[in-house]
Design a protein around this motif. Sequence first.
Motif, PDB file in Angstrom:
ATOM      1  N   GLU A 186      69.836  54.389  27.038  1.00 50.43           N
ATOM      2  CA  GLU A 186      70.787  53.964  25.993  1.00 50.43           C
ATOM      3  C   GLU A 186      70.308  52.679  25.319  1.00 50.43           C
ATOM      4  OE1 GLU A 186      74.905  55.864  27.776  1.00 50.43           O
ATOM      5  OE2 GLU A 186      74.068  54.070  28.701  1.00 50.43           O
ATOM      6  N   PRO A 225      74.742  49.582  29.537  1.00 56.47           N
ATOM      7  CA  PRO A 225      73.878  50.618  28.969  1.00 56.47           C
ATOM      8  C   PRO A 225      72.736  50.971  29.922  1.00 56.47           C
ATOM      9  CG  PRO A 225      73.595  48.518  27.814  1.00 56.47           C
ATOM     10  CD  PRO A 225      74.673  48.303  28.826  1.00 56.47           C
ATOM     11  N   SER A 226      72.434  52.265  30.040  1.00 55.94           N
ATOM     12  CA  SER A 226      71.302  52.691  30.866  1.00 55.94           C
ATOM     13  C   SER A 226      70.018  52.346  30.102  1.00 55.94           C
ATOM     14  CB  SER A 226      71.380  54.202  31.088  1.00 55.94           C
ATOM     15  OG  SER A 226      71.176  54.857  29.849  1.00 55.94           O
ATOM     16  N   PRO A 227      68.850  52.383  30.768  1.00 55.04           N
ATOM     17  CA  PRO A 227      67.601  52.105  30.042  1.00 55.04           C
ATOM     18  C   PRO A 227      67.434  53.016  28.821  1.00 55.04           C
ATOM     19  CG  PRO A 227      67.212  52.083  32.416  1.00 55.04           C
ATOM     20  CD  PRO A 227      68.636  52.524  32.219  1.00 55.04           C
ATOM     21  N   TYR A 277      75.185  57.478  46.199  1.00 53.63           N
ATOM     22  CA  TYR A 277      74.560  58.682  45.643  1.00 53.63           C
ATOM     23  C   TYR A 277      74.636  59.820  46.659  1.00 53.63           C
ATOM     24  CZ  TYR A 277      72.053  55.399  42.518  1.00 53.63           C
ATOM     25  OH  TYR A 277      71.719  54.432  41.620  1.00 53.63           O
ATOM     26  N   ARG A 298      72.024  48.529  40.896  1.00 54.73           N
ATOM     27  CA  ARG A 298      71.534  49.746  40.244  1.00 54.73           C
ATOM     28  C   ARG A 298      72.591  50.850  40.353  1.00 54.73           C
ATOM     29  NH1 ARG A 298      67.932  53.053  42.720  1.00 54.73           N
ATOM     30  NH2 ARG A 298      67.677  51.438  44.244  1.00 54.73           N
ATOM     31  N   SER A 329      75.726  50.008  38.250  1.00 54.60           N
ATOM     32  CA  SER A 329      75.523  50.154  36.801  1.00 54.60           C
ATOM     33  C   SER A 329      75.654  51.614  36.371  1.00 54.60           C
ATOM     34  CB  SER A 329      74.175  49.582  36.377  1.00 54.60           C
ATOM     35  OG  SER A 329      73.154  50.429  36.824  1.00 54.60           O
ATOM     36  N   THR A 330      75.495  52.544  37.303  1.00 56.60           N
ATOM     37  CA  THR A 330      75.644  53.958  36.928  1.00 56.60           C
ATOM     38  C   THR A 330      77.101  54.409  36.969  1.00 56.60           C
ATOM     39  OG1 THR A 330      75.355  54.828  39.168  1.00 56.60           O
ATOM     40  CG2 THR A 330      73.361  54.560  37.858  1.00 56.60           C
TER      41      THR A 330
END
Length: 342
Positions: free
Chosen positions: A258, A254-256, A44, A244, A247-248
């Motif tokens: 989604e 799927p994100s939370p 990030y 985490r 997953s991005t």
Amino acid sequence: MALVSLTNVSKTYPAPDKHGRPVVAVDDVTLEVEHGDVYGIIGYSGAGKSTLVRLVNALEPASSGSITFDGRELSGLPERELRAIRLGIGMIFQQFNLFNSKTVWGNIAYPLKVAGWSKADIAARVAELLDFVGLGEKARNYPDQLSGGQKQRVGIARALATSPRLLLADEATSALDPETTQEVLELLKRVNREFGVTIIVITHEMDVIQSIATKVAVMDGGRVIEDGDVFEVFSTPQNPSSQRFVSTVVKGIPSPAELAVLRERHEGRIVTISFRDGDASQAAVFLELANAGLDFELVYGGINDIQGRAFGHLTLAIRGADASIDAALTSIAARVEVTEAA
Ligand SMILES: Nc1ncnc2c1ncn2[C@@H]1O[C@H](COP(=O)(O)OP(=O)(O)OP(=O)(O)O)[C@@H](O)[C@H]1O
């Protein structure tokens, strides 16, 4: 021996953060970049990637720990010797950092002039580099007459002028569109293959790592939270923070938010099945669900390709008796990773 080796390296800036504490930009990082690697560092914004690059390039000293370049310890070296080491390290940047008042030719010639090359040697080397990056026609143009991709190709030619052994690419494609990004990445692959230049690629973009890196380190909060083979790190991240992050950036998880939409739109239990190439056939998994008398539909998914190896995540809404779903999922989970949305 590794080309670049960091052992327990930290960098703290005295400038206080918003809580009045010093900023630990790089926190106890240990990693090794071998000769010939294309080593990706991803994370990030604010993870400490650019700071790490400045430490490797000896533009700033580490607060603690050891950094070696080709076996030489950087800390404590006098500026004169650091300058000599920097000559062996090329660098390219997100904003290209070209001299706008110099032509393409002049930009590429600049480091050679600084290094004291003769006029004839400079002319021959610049011609060779222009040819390598495919910009022979643009030698007399100025940077503002070039596209972003062309500017970065000039940046690459300039960085390679003095034949460095290491190229540091800091977000070098982040200002480019996807097609131009791929062209620049292809050029970097050639730099690595044809000249044997080791490359460290700093990026927040998965696509970049996916298409050129051979190894990757994931950074978060100044630390390397996971490193290793690109396929392994992205297909099965081990550490919760890298899970985490991954997953991005990978396709198909799927994100939370989604997941909430999927739950609203589809009846049944929402289950994500993760495939890695060679793991298990998708047909076998679907057959198992069908044989258990379950009704299911594919509601979300994506396949990622990392240097010819695929992994993907398929999310299904599964309907049927809970006990039958549990039994089928337990059996499937013996072969592939199964995650049920809470
Ligand atoms: N010269 C500096 N003085 C004080 N703090 C700094 C300095 N340089 C970086 N930092 C801080 O160190 C942390 C890491 O920054 P860094 O730029 O290395 O991260 P990054 O992963 O490269 O992020 P980005 O992609 O946004 O550049 C951040 O909290 C940043 O604010």
